[in-house]
Design a protein around this motif. Structure first.
Motif, PDB file in Angstrom:
ATOM      1  N   GLN A  52       0.827  -1.213   0.000  1.00  0.00           N
ATOM      2  CA  GLN A  52       0.000   0.000   0.000  1.00  0.00           C
ATOM      3  C   GLN A  52       0.860   1.261   0.000  1.00  0.00           C
ATOM      4  OE1 GLN A  52      -3.225   0.159  -0.548  1.00  0.00           O
ATOM      5  NE2 GLN A  52      -3.268  -2.072  -0.692  1.00  0.00           N
ATOM      6  N   ASP A  53       1.984   1.231   0.724  1.00  0.00           N
ATOM      7  CA  ASP A  53       2.892   2.389   0.719  1.00  0.00           C
ATOM      8  C   ASP A  53       3.491   2.611  -0.661  1.00  0.00           C
ATOM      9  OD1 ASP A  53       2.420   2.764   3.404  1.00  0.00           O
ATOM     10  OD2 ASP A  53       4.212   1.655   4.043  1.00  0.00           O
ATOM     11  N   ALA A  54       3.875   1.532  -1.332  1.00  0.00           N
ATOM     12  CA  ALA A  54       4.436   1.642  -2.678  1.00  0.00           C
ATOM     13  C   ALA A  54       3.385   2.159  -3.657  1.00  0.00           C
ATOM     14  CB  ALA A  54       4.969   0.290  -3.137  1.00  0.00           C
ATOM     15  N   LEU A  55       2.156   1.697  -3.505  1.00  0.00           N
ATOM     16  CA  LEU A  55       1.076   2.147  -4.372  1.00  0.00           C
ATOM     17  C   LEU A  55       0.803   3.638  -4.175  1.00  0.00           C
ATOM     18  CD1 LEU A  55      -0.697   0.745  -6.453  1.00  0.00           C
ATOM     19  CD2 LEU A  55      -2.388   0.396  -4.686  1.00  0.00           C
ATOM     20  N   LYS A  56       0.811   4.103  -2.917  1.00  0.00           N
ATOM     21  CA  LYS A  56       0.622   5.528  -2.639  1.00  0.00           C
ATOM     22  C   LYS A  56       1.749   6.353  -3.251  1.00  0.00           C
ATOM     23  CE  LYS A  56      -1.894   4.905   1.669  1.00  0.00           C
ATOM     24  NZ  LYS A  56      -1.810   4.983   3.133  1.00  0.00           N
ATOM     25  N   ALA A  57       2.981   5.865  -3.147  1.00  0.00           N
ATOM     26  CA  ALA A  57       4.124   6.593  -3.703  1.00  0.00           C
ATOM     27  C   ALA A  57       4.032   6.672  -5.225  1.00  0.00           C
ATOM     28  CB  ALA A  57       5.430   5.930  -3.276  1.00  0.00           C
ATOM     29  N   LEU A  58       3.614   5.587  -5.859  1.00  0.00           N
ATOM     30  CA  LEU A  58       3.443   5.605  -7.317  1.00  0.00           C
ATOM     31  C   LEU A  58       2.358   6.590  -7.729  1.00  0.00           C
ATOM     32  CD1 LEU A  58       3.735   1.806  -8.105  1.00  0.00           C
ATOM     33  CD2 LEU A  58       5.235   3.602  -8.981  1.00  0.00           C
ATOM     34  N   ARG A  59       1.247   6.555  -7.036  1.00  0.00           N
ATOM     35  CA  ARG A  59       0.144   7.462  -7.375  1.00  0.00           C
ATOM     36  C   ARG A  59       0.525   8.922  -7.133  1.00  0.00           C
ATOM     37  NH1 ARG A  59      -4.574   3.604  -4.826  1.00  0.00           N
ATOM     38  NH2 ARG A  59      -4.716   2.214  -6.630  1.00  0.00           N
ATOM     39  N   ARG A  60       1.334   9.162  -6.117  1.00  0.00           N
ATOM     40  CA  ARG A  60       1.787  10.519  -5.829  1.00  0.00           C
ATOM     41  C   ARG A  60       2.719  11.045  -6.928  1.00  0.00           C
ATOM     42  NH1 ARG A  60       3.262   9.531  -0.905  1.00  0.00           N
ATOM     43  NH2 ARG A  60       5.417   9.089  -1.412  1.00  0.00           N
TER      44      ARG A  60
ATOM     45  N   ILE B 295      -2.504  -0.327  -9.993  1.00  0.00           N
ATOM     46  CA  ILE B 295      -3.276  -1.331  -9.269  1.00  0.00           C
ATOM     47  C   ILE B 295      -2.301  -2.418  -8.811  1.00  0.00           C
ATOM     48  CG2 ILE B 295      -5.062  -3.101  -9.490  1.00  0.00           C
ATOM     49  CD1 ILE B 295      -6.429  -1.389 -11.539  1.00  0.00           C
ATOM     50  N   LEU B 296      -2.544  -2.965  -7.626  1.00  0.00           N
ATOM     51  CA  LEU B 296      -1.703  -4.066  -7.146  1.00  0.00           C
ATOM     52  C   LEU B 296      -1.939  -5.308  -7.996  1.00  0.00           C
ATOM     53  CD1 LEU B 296      -1.903  -3.762  -3.276  1.00  0.00           C
ATOM     54  CD2 LEU B 296       0.018  -3.209  -4.751  1.00  0.00           C
ATOM     55  N   ASP B 297      -0.863  -5.964  -8.368  1.00  0.00           N
ATOM     56  CA  ASP B 297      -0.923  -7.168  -9.194  1.00  0.00           C
ATOM     57  C   ASP B 297      -1.182  -8.369  -8.296  1.00  0.00           C
ATOM     58  OD1 ASP B 297      -0.724  -8.996 -11.201  1.00  0.00           O
ATOM     59  OD2 ASP B 297       1.354  -8.580 -11.696  1.00  0.00           O
ATOM     60  N   GLU B 298      -2.291  -9.045  -8.511  1.00  0.00           N
ATOM     61  CA  GLU B 298      -2.667 -10.178  -7.674  1.00  0.00           C
ATOM     62  C   GLU B 298      -2.459 -11.519  -8.370  1.00  0.00           C
ATOM     63  OE1 GLU B 298      -6.681  -9.274  -6.652  1.00  0.00           O
ATOM     64  OE2 GLU B 298      -6.101  -7.750  -5.196  1.00  0.00           O
ATOM     65  N   THR B 299      -1.802 -11.520  -9.525  1.00  0.00           N
ATOM     66  CA  THR B 299      -1.626 -12.778 -10.248  1.00  0.00           C
ATOM     67  C   THR B 299      -0.730 -13.738  -9.489  1.00  0.00           C
ATOM     68  OG1 THR B 299       0.177 -11.810 -11.541  1.00  0.00           O
ATOM     69  CG2 THR B 299      -2.011 -11.790 -12.528  1.00  0.00           C
ATOM     70  N   PHE B 300       0.252 -13.211  -8.747  1.00  0.00           N
ATOM     71  CA  PHE B 300       1.126 -14.098  -7.986  1.00  0.00           C
ATOM     72  C   PHE B 300       0.352 -14.815  -6.883  1.00  0.00           C
ATOM     73  CE2 PHE B 300       3.984 -10.663  -9.481  1.00  0.00           C
ATOM     74  CZ  PHE B 300       4.738 -11.431 -10.349  1.00  0.00           C
ATOM     75  N   ASP B 301      -0.568 -14.101  -6.243  1.00  0.00           N
ATOM     76  CA  ASP B 301      -1.412 -14.726  -5.220  1.00  0.00           C
ATOM     77  C   ASP B 301      -2.313 -15.789  -5.834  1.00  0.00           C
ATOM     78  OD1 ASP B 301      -0.299 -13.003  -3.387  1.00  0.00           O
ATOM     79  OD2 ASP B 301      -1.932 -11.541  -3.554  1.00  0.00           O
ATOM     80  N   ARG B 302      -2.867 -15.493  -7.018  1.00  0.00           N
ATOM     81  CA  ARG B 302      -3.725 -16.472  -7.676  1.00  0.00           C
ATOM     82  C   ARG B 302      -2.929 -17.699  -8.110  1.00  0.00           C
ATOM     83  NH1 ARG B 302      -6.634 -13.108 -12.023  1.00  0.00           N
ATOM     84  NH2 ARG B 302      -5.196 -11.522 -11.370  1.00  0.00           N
ATOM     85  N   MET B 303      -1.668 -17.502  -8.531  1.00  0.00           N
ATOM     86  CA  MET B 303      -0.839 -18.657  -8.899  1.00  0.00           C
ATOM     87  C   MET B 303      -0.566 -19.528  -7.684  1.00  0.00           C
ATOM     88  SD  MET B 303       1.836 -17.314 -11.834  1.00  0.00           S
ATOM     89  CE  MET B 303       3.051 -16.953 -10.642  1.00  0.00           C
ATOM     90  N   ASP B 304      -0.317 -18.917  -6.528  1.00  0.00           N
ATOM     91  CA  ASP B 304      -0.108 -19.693  -5.309  1.00  0.00           C
ATOM     92  C   ASP B 304      -1.358 -20.482  -4.940  1.00  0.00           C
ATOM     93  OD1 ASP B 304       2.483 -18.799  -5.096  1.00  0.00           O
ATOM     94  OD2 ASP B 304       1.999 -17.203  -3.649  1.00  0.00           O
ATOM     95  N   ASP B 305      -2.520 -19.852  -5.073  1.00  0.00           N
ATOM     96  CA  ASP B 305      -3.775 -20.557  -4.788  1.00  0.00           C
ATOM     97  C   ASP B 305      -3.976 -21.729  -5.741  1.00  0.00           C
ATOM     98  OD1 ASP B 305      -4.298 -18.796  -2.757  1.00  0.00           O
ATOM     99  OD2 ASP B 305      -5.680 -17.549  -3.937  1.00  0.00           O
ATOM    100  N   THR B 306      -3.621 -21.534  -7.014  1.00  0.00           N
ATOM    101  CA  THR B 306      -3.767 -22.609  -7.998  1.00  0.00           C
ATOM    102  C   THR B 306      -2.815 -23.753  -7.684  1.00  0.00           C
ATOM    103  OG1 THR B 306      -4.373 -20.970  -9.649  1.00  0.00           O
ATOM    104  CG2 THR B 306      -3.721 -23.135 -10.461  1.00  0.00           C
ATOM    105  N   ARG B 307      -1.576 -23.428  -7.325  1.00  0.00           N
ATOM    106  CA  ARG B 307      -0.618 -24.487  -6.945  1.00  0.00           C
ATOM    107  C   ARG B 307      -1.115 -25.269  -5.733  1.00  0.00           C
ATOM    108  NH1 ARG B 307       3.750 -20.493  -7.541  1.00  0.00           N
ATOM    109  NH2 ARG B 307       4.460 -20.678  -9.664  1.00  0.00           N
TER     110      ARG B 307
END
Length: 159
Positions: free
Chosen positions: A73-81, A105-117
């Motif tokens: 969230q901190d990285a996302l705020k810094a990017l948007r700023r 937007i935060l990339d959630e594909t890595f989380d979805r790949m972990d769920d699939t594994r």
């Protein structure tokens, strides 16, 4: 007959894909070299996973994830700023009529790949997915080629 201004297919056009990839590379290079003068942004190691461009190329959605997923969230705020400065770098690097508006937007594909594994590691799912081995078939169920036999003669009558 008037043509549709935008791509009418089910997915993005080749131009959208090409522009998205160029924006992704440009942003990755800018963030890697810390060309943005913001210490909060430069302390994050950010991965730009994908950029999807709108059909008119005026809006680019940038999917990002900080290394390890920490302080996302901190990285996302810094990017948007720092969107204006990042947009300026893109406009300088690319020859487009308009510099696209960046939306992070935060990339959630890595989380979805972990769920699939995790799902495929489940014993019940693995049992359903795996095909039966030829060793499981009886020898009398196989013909000379090793294929399963049909209990009918060539005319279609039961043997």
């Amino acid at each position: 007959m008037a043509q549709n201004r935008f791509h009418s297919g089910s997915g993005p056009s080749q131009r959208q894909l090409r522009v998205g990839e160029l924006i992704r590379r440009t942003l990755s290079d800018v963030l890697l070299r810390a060309e943005v003068h913001d210490p909060d942004l430069n302390r994050h190691s950010i991965t730009v996973g994908e950029v999807s461009a709108s059909p008119d190329l005026k809006v680019a959605t940038v999917y990002v994830m900080p290394l390890g997923g920490h302080d996302a969230q901190d990285a996302l705020k810094a990017l948007r700023r720092n969107t204006r400065e990042l947009r300026h770098h893109i406009a300088k690097a690319m020859t487009l009529k308009y510099a696209p508006d960046l939306r992070f937007i935060l990339d959630e594909t890595f989380d979805r790949m972990d769920d699939t594994r995790r799902l495929f590691a489940d014993e019940r799912v693995r049992r359903d997915v795996e095909a039966p081995d030829e060793d499981d078939l009886d020898d009398d169920d196989l013909d000379r080629d090793g294929d399963e036999t049909d209990d009918r003669d060539p005319r279609g009558n039961e043997a």
